[in-house]
Design a protein around this motif. Structure first.
Motif, PDB file in Angstrom:
ATOM      1  N   VAL A  60      61.425  14.982  57.506  1.00  0.00           N
ATOM      2  CA  VAL A  60      61.528  15.902  58.647  1.00  0.00           C
ATOM      3  C   VAL A  60      61.953  17.287  58.171  1.00  0.00           C
ATOM      4  O   VAL A  60      61.399  18.300  58.607  1.00  0.00           O
ATOM      5  CB  VAL A  60      62.522  15.346  59.697  1.00  0.00           C
ATOM      6  CG1 VAL A  60      62.861  16.389  60.743  1.00  0.00           C
ATOM      7  CG2 VAL A  60      61.952  14.102  60.350  1.00  0.00           C
ATOM      8  N   ILE A  61      62.916  17.339  57.254  1.00  0.00           N
ATOM      9  CA  ILE A  61      63.363  18.623  56.713  1.00  0.00           C
ATOM     10  C   ILE A  61      62.238  19.290  55.939  1.00  0.00           C
ATOM     11  O   ILE A  61      62.009  20.494  56.054  1.00  0.00           O
ATOM     12  CB  ILE A  61      64.610  18.423  55.834  1.00  0.00           C
ATOM     13  CG1 ILE A  61      65.804  18.027  56.701  1.00  0.00           C
ATOM     14  CG2 ILE A  61      64.930  19.676  55.028  1.00  0.00           C
ATOM     15  CD1 ILE A  61      67.015  17.615  55.925  1.00  0.00           C
ATOM     16  N   ASP A  62      61.517  18.505  55.144  1.00  0.00           N
ATOM     17  CA  ASP A  62      60.407  19.051  54.353  1.00  0.00           C
ATOM     18  C   ASP A  62      59.315  19.612  55.250  1.00  0.00           C
ATOM     19  O   ASP A  62      58.754  20.668  54.969  1.00  0.00           O
ATOM     20  CB  ASP A  62      59.846  17.970  53.435  1.00  0.00           C
ATOM     21  CG  ASP A  62      58.803  18.492  52.469  1.00  0.00           C
ATOM     22  OD1 ASP A  62      58.784  19.713  52.217  1.00  0.00           O
ATOM     23  OD2 ASP A  62      58.020  17.678  51.958  1.00  0.00           O
ATOM     24  N   ALA A  63      59.034  18.925  56.341  1.00  0.00           N
ATOM     25  CA  ALA A  63      57.991  19.393  57.248  1.00  0.00           C
ATOM     26  C   ALA A  63      58.385  20.700  57.937  1.00  0.00           C
ATOM     27  O   ALA A  63      57.531  21.526  58.245  1.00  0.00           O
ATOM     28  CB  ALA A  63      57.681  18.328  58.289  1.00  0.00           C
ATOM     29  N   GLY A  64      59.656  20.899  58.155  1.00  0.00           N
ATOM     30  CA  GLY A  64      60.108  22.091  58.851  1.00  0.00           C
ATOM     31  C   GLY A  64      60.340  23.295  57.960  1.00  0.00           C
ATOM     32  O   GLY A  64      60.546  24.397  58.447  1.00  0.00           O
ATOM     33  N   LEU A  65      60.296  23.124  56.654  1.00  0.00           N
ATOM     34  CA  LEU A  65      60.636  24.221  55.752  1.00  0.00           C
ATOM     35  C   LEU A  65      59.501  25.188  55.468  1.00  0.00           C
ATOM     36  O   LEU A  65      59.663  26.387  55.570  1.00  0.00           O
ATOM     37  CB  LEU A  65      61.141  23.664  54.414  1.00  0.00           C
ATOM     38  CG  LEU A  65      62.607  23.316  54.358  1.00  0.00           C
ATOM     39  CD1 LEU A  65      62.955  22.792  52.987  1.00  0.00           C
ATOM     40  CD2 LEU A  65      63.472  24.479  54.692  1.00  0.00           C
ATOM     41  N   GLY A  66      58.371  24.678  55.084  1.00  0.00           N
ATOM     42  CA  GLY A  66      57.296  25.566  54.621  1.00  0.00           C
ATOM     43  C   GLY A  66      57.559  25.955  53.182  1.00  0.00           C
ATOM     44  O   GLY A  66      57.854  25.113  52.339  1.00  0.00           O
ATOM     45  N   LEU A  67      57.495  27.249  52.874  1.00  0.00           N
ATOM     46  CA  LEU A  67      57.782  27.723  51.524  1.00  0.00           C
ATOM     47  C   LEU A  67      59.283  27.756  51.290  1.00  0.00           C
ATOM     48  O   LEU A  67      60.055  28.163  52.160  1.00  0.00           O
ATOM     49  CB  LEU A  67      57.232  29.132  51.318  1.00  0.00           C
ATOM     50  CG  LEU A  67      55.729  29.276  51.145  1.00  0.00           C
ATOM     51  CD1 LEU A  67      55.370  30.757  51.034  1.00  0.00           C
ATOM     52  CD2 LEU A  67      55.254  28.536  49.917  1.00  0.00           C
TER      53      LEU A  67
END
Length: 127
Positions: A11-18
């Protein structure tokens, strides 16, 4: 618990982007605010300090995965992160067949986690 942390990191990875130096600086400040800085291993702290000073974009896939793990550890010590983690745990315990629908909705996971964290300790089953 390990699988739940894996879901939270997705979930964190999906919300980060670059991942840039600004993102790393944000998580560095967040770890200092919620007192998770002292609980991080030395290599994680050194990595956060170095990348926050660097300020460039992280392009390496392996470095990104390491940073996502560090960000997950920092996030789990905040209220939102704990609520997300417990929301995933409660969702896993409630219904395995409905897990895919529940895990796709971050707001629902946060709601489940906040409901769990606001229960009295006597009624908490998972923590």
């Amino acid at each position: 618990m390990v699988e739940a942390k894996r879901v939270v990191s997705r979930v964190i990875d999906a919300g980060l982007g670059l991942i840039t130096g600004g993102v790393v600086s944000y998580y560095l400040r967040k770890s200092l605010r919620n007192n998770s800085w002292r609980l991080l291993p030395r290599y994680s702290r050194a990595l956060l300090l170095a990348l926050s000073k660097w300020g460039g974009v992280v392009k390496s896939r392996i470095l990104r995965e390491i940073l996502i793990e560090v960000f997950t550890e920092i996030e789990v010590y905040s209220f939102r992160g704990r609520a997300l983690l417990y929301g995933v745990i409660v969702a896993m315990a409630r219904a395995r067949e409905l897990l895919g629908d529940i895990l796709g909705n971050v707001r629902r996971l946060l709601t489940l986690g906040i409901q769990y964290l606001h229960q009295p300790l006597l009624y908490r089953v998972f923590g």
